[in-house]
Design an enzyme around this catalytic site. Structure first.
Site, mmCIF file in Angstrom:
data_model
loop_
_atom_site.group_PDB
_atom_site.id
_atom_site.type_symbol
_atom_site.label_atom_id
_atom_site.label_comp_id
_atom_site.label_asym_id
_atom_site.label_seq_id
_atom_site.Cartn_x
_atom_site.Cartn_y
_atom_site.Cartn_z
ATOM 1 N N TYR A 61 10.105 12.384 -3.916
ATOM 2 C CA TYR A 61 10.434 11.184 -3.612
ATOM 3 C C TYR A 61 11.776 10.913 -2.910
ATOM 4 C CZ TYR A 61 7.496 10.273 -7.466
ATOM 5 O OH TYR A 61 6.727 10.789 -9.017
ATOM 6 N N HIS A 66 9.476 4.094 -0.401
ATOM 7 C CA HIS A 66 9.212 3.616 -1.319
ATOM 8 C C HIS A 66 10.742 3.147 -2.026
ATOM 9 C CE1 HIS A 66 7.283 0.712 -4.988
ATOM 10 N NE2 HIS A 66 6.857 0.838 -5.482
ATOM 11 N N TYR A 111 12.332 5.048 -13.180
ATOM 12 C CA TYR A 111 10.699 5.332 -11.956
ATOM 13 C C TYR A 111 10.763 4.016 -12.160
ATOM 14 C CZ TYR A 111 9.609 9.937 -12.440
ATOM 15 O OH TYR A 111 9.843 11.437 -12.635
ATOM 16 N N ASN A 113 7.994 0.966 -12.175
ATOM 17 C CA ASN A 113 7.599 0.524 -12.231
ATOM 18 C C ASN A 113 8.631 -0.108 -13.785
ATOM 19 O OD1 ASN A 113 6.149 0.430 -10.071
ATOM 20 N ND2 ASN A 113 4.261 1.150 -11.930
ATOM 21 N N ASN A 159 6.034 -4.010 -8.560
ATOM 22 C CA ASN A 159 6.248 -3.387 -9.367
ATOM 23 C C ASN A 159 7.886 -3.567 -10.125
ATOM 24 O OD1 ASN A 159 2.820 -3.806 -10.429
ATOM 25 N ND2 ASN A 159 2.807 -1.533 -8.815
#
Length: 243
Positions: A61, A66, A111, A113, A159
């Protein structure tokens, strides 16, 4: 509310019981404190800040849209000399100062969320008031590389922000630092867009924005949401407009 007492490059640690944003109550907290001598011998107190960048852990990532919240924390860490070297409440954190104000930098590792699982307990542990929890994250409603600072707001269907609000008892009156990443082109899937790396042009815009963001974070921590931040937001809004 307990205020941290701080002086540059000198701090001590103590433990005490505290109230918590969540139930059950956290049993203890780690207090960063030190004295700043004044001519009259009075110690000056500063309320600490918790600055949290949202993102996803892991190399896959790194550099994705994001994860710009993580990148901002890394940039502040580097510029302010605050080493991220401790795992606490499912987050990678670093304790230091900006100017004479104590800060805790954090990158949740559970993570996106589930970011609130770190923010809620950290805010409680260090007894940081809502007005000093600065959440840094990506924002699709802003053009790529445009920054915006707000003293409060909603979740905007993000989120990570939703999770943080849930773990702060639904409260929304904490500061946000949004980093624009633009909208997906055409019919591109939103999730695929968020987990995609920036193009070369976009990367240059984001890198420049991160540099500007470090100065903005300093201003918020040292001066709060005053006229300088208002001017910063206006400048960001029109920075791609050519006269």
């Amino acid at each position: 509310m307990l205020h941290a007492v701080y002086a540059p490059k000198s701090c001590s640690i103590s433990h005490s019981r505290i109230p918590c944003y969540q139930k059950p109550l956290a049993p203890a907290r780690l207090r960063v404190s030190a004295s700043l001598p004044e001519p009259n011998g009075v110690k000056v107190e500063f309320t600490p800040w918790l600055i949290v960048g949202l993102g996803n852990p892991g190399n896959k990532y790194h550099g994705t849209r994001h994860n710009v919240g993580f990148e901002m924390i890394d940039r502040v860490s580097h510029e302010e000399g605050i080493v991220l070297n401790t795992i606490q409440s499912k987050a990678l954190i670093g304790i230091g100062s900006i100017g004479e104000v104590p800060v805790v930098l954090a990158k949740p590792q559970a993570y996106m969320n589930f970011s609130g699982e770190s923010v809620g307990p950290l805010a409680a542990y260090y007894q940081v008031p809502l007005r000093h929890i600065l959440l840094v994250y990506d924002e699709m409603s802003l053009p790529n590389g445009i920054l915006r600072l707000q003293p409060k707001g909603g979740h905007g269907h993000h989120n990570g922000v939703k999770s943080v609000m849930e773990h702060l008892n639904g409260r929304r009156d904490f500061p946000r630092f949004c980093i624009g990443i633009g909208n997906p082109p055409g019919t591109m899937d939103m999730k695929a867009y968020l987990l995609q790396k920036f193009s070369d042009t976009e990367r240059k815009q984001v890198d420049a924005a991160l540099d500007q963001g470090v100065a903005a974070v300093r201003t918020v921590v040292l001066e709060g949401f005053g006229s300088r931040i208002s001017r910063f937001n206006i400048g960001q809004k029109y920075k791609y407009h050519k006269v």
